[in-house]
Design an enzyme around this catalytic site. Structure first.
Site, PDB file in Angstrom:
ATOM      1  N   ASP A 234       0.862  -1.182   0.000  1.00 58.30           N
ATOM      2  CA  ASP A 234       0.000   0.000   0.000  1.00 58.30           C
ATOM      3  C   ASP A 234       0.901   1.235   0.000  1.00 58.30           C
ATOM      4  OD1 ASP A 234      -2.240   1.884   0.599  1.00 58.30           O
ATOM      5  OD2 ASP A 234      -3.341   0.035   0.989  1.00 58.30           O
TER       6      ASP A 234
ATOM      7  N   HIS B  70       2.264   2.073  -3.149  1.00 56.32           N
ATOM      8  CA  HIS B  70       1.338   3.038  -3.754  1.00 56.32           C
ATOM      9  C   HIS B  70       1.867   4.461  -3.688  1.00 56.32           C
ATOM     10  CE1 HIS B  70      -2.356   0.153  -3.200  1.00 56.32           C
ATOM     11  NE2 HIS B  70      -1.336  -0.406  -3.831  1.00 56.32           N
TER      12      HIS B  70
END
Length: 374
Positions: free
Chosen positions: A196, A219
């Site tokens: 993430d 991310h």
């Protein structure tokens, strides 16, 4: 001169390699170290120590070091918010060449937040710092958290350096570092690979500095998502962010700000991103004020979070998406005072990289590739 006293967990009965829970022994060592009116060291020597969820609570009488030379291994308990937490401590140093292993593979299949974003049970954070001041974490290796690896909440003057975080790219919600409601935070010389956000900054942060850090996979370096708590009266403010001399490698996003639509009010302001290298990163520069990962979103809804005074300077490298610059702001509160200076981003596929800007006011300076949209 204050004396330094050592408190080895071995002296409290901690057993390495035995597969037994050492939480009581660790807590007794912490309590004695915390109560020493001087400089104390809670020492975790070589070995692998299984540890159930623990809360190391202050305030302490002096400055406290937690020196992790061995490896800490989490339990499979999913009922707690945080596996290892430090609370209400001033002048804390957590350091060492050891490894903090969250055993995330035992729990990732139980995370359904990607498919059930609004109602899902978060898995335990590996290490949390709550209401901690004038403190540091350095040189640790953190691997395979069940969710967020390192979480900072309501803390001041907190420095993170030399930390290496590793989790598989497909591991759900395994953010590297998450920061919220904190002031004067520095992250530097870190290497983060996760499933993430490498670093996520939530509401309530002031004066965060990130430099000399590598992100990927993951991310990207993200602010938000902000403004989700509709009707609760809280503002989603993040002010004073400086990101410099960082690299994003193969990330899903590069530099991202995301706000919900619709959303509560908030302010995102006084940001500088400079000297950032993108290596095959998707969405190198992205502002998304229509963030809504579920399928039942109102496409006409607008964010009420104001974003202003944001500078992107000397951002270069390769984008894996055509829209290397994608600034999508709210019609309700357009973005203000944006600057794009010396941008050199090329698309690594067929065609030329593009820039897209909607509902934003600002200026472009210097070299612009792709051509600026401001």
């Amino acid at each position: 001169m204050l004396l330094q006293r050592f408190y080895s967990v071995k002296n409290y009965g901690a057993v390495a390699y035995g597969g037994v829970d050492n939480s009581k022994q660790f807590l007794r060592a912490w309590e004695d170290a915390c109560q020493w009116n001087g400089n104390s060291v809670m020492f975790i020597p070589t070995g692998t120590y299984k540890l159930n969820p623990v809360e190391f609570k202050g305030p302490c009488k002096g400055s406290t070091v937690v020196r992790i030379i061995g490896n800490l291994q989490a339990s499979t308990d999913l009922s707690v918010e945080t596996w290892i937490s430090f609370q209400h401590v001033d002048s804390l140093l957590v350091e060492g060449r050891g490894t903090v292993d969250g055993l995330g593979a035992s729990a990732w299949s139980k995370n359904d937040c990607r498919h059930n974003h609004r109602i899902c049970r978060p898995l335990p954070v590996s290490m949390g710092f709550n209401f901690v001041k004038n403190s540091n974490i350095s040189n640790l290796r953190m691997i395979n958290s069940k969710s967020v690896h390192l979480k900072v909440f309501h803390s001041q003057k907190f420095f993170i350096s030399g930390v290496k975080i590793t989790a598989p790219e497909n591991s759900p919600n395994t953010d590297g570092i998450s920061i919220s409601d904190s002031q004067d935070i520095k992250v530097h010389d870190c290497n983060i690979a996760c499933g993430d956000d490498c670093i996520s900054m939530l509401s309530g942060n002031e004066n965060v500095e990130i430099f000399d850090t590598v992100c990927g996979p993951g991310h990207g370096i993200s602010v938000g998502s902000l403004g989700q708590g509709l009707g609760d009266g809280r503002r989603s403010d993040v002010t004073g962010l400086h990101v410099r001399n960082c690299t994003c490698i193969g990330t899903r996003n590069g530099l991202r700000i995301k706000t919900w639509a619709p959303s509560d009010r908030g302010l995102v302001s006084d940001f500088v991103y400079e000297d950032i290298h993108m290596e095959n990163a998707a969405n190198p520069i992205i502002i998304d004020q229509h963030y809504c990962p579920s399928r039942d979103c109102n496409k006409e809804a607008q964010s009420s979070v104001q974003i202003k005074n944001v500078t992107f300077k000397n951002i270069w490298g390769e984008s894996s998406t055509l829209a290397a610059i994608n600034i999508q702001c709210s019609r309700k509160v357009p973005c203000l005072e944006f600057k794009l200076q010396d941008i050199n981003l090329t698309y690594n596929g067929r065609g030329l990289a593009k820039s897209e800007c909607f509902n934003v006011q600002g200026q472009s300076y210097g070299h612009e590739q792709p051509p600026g949209c401001l």
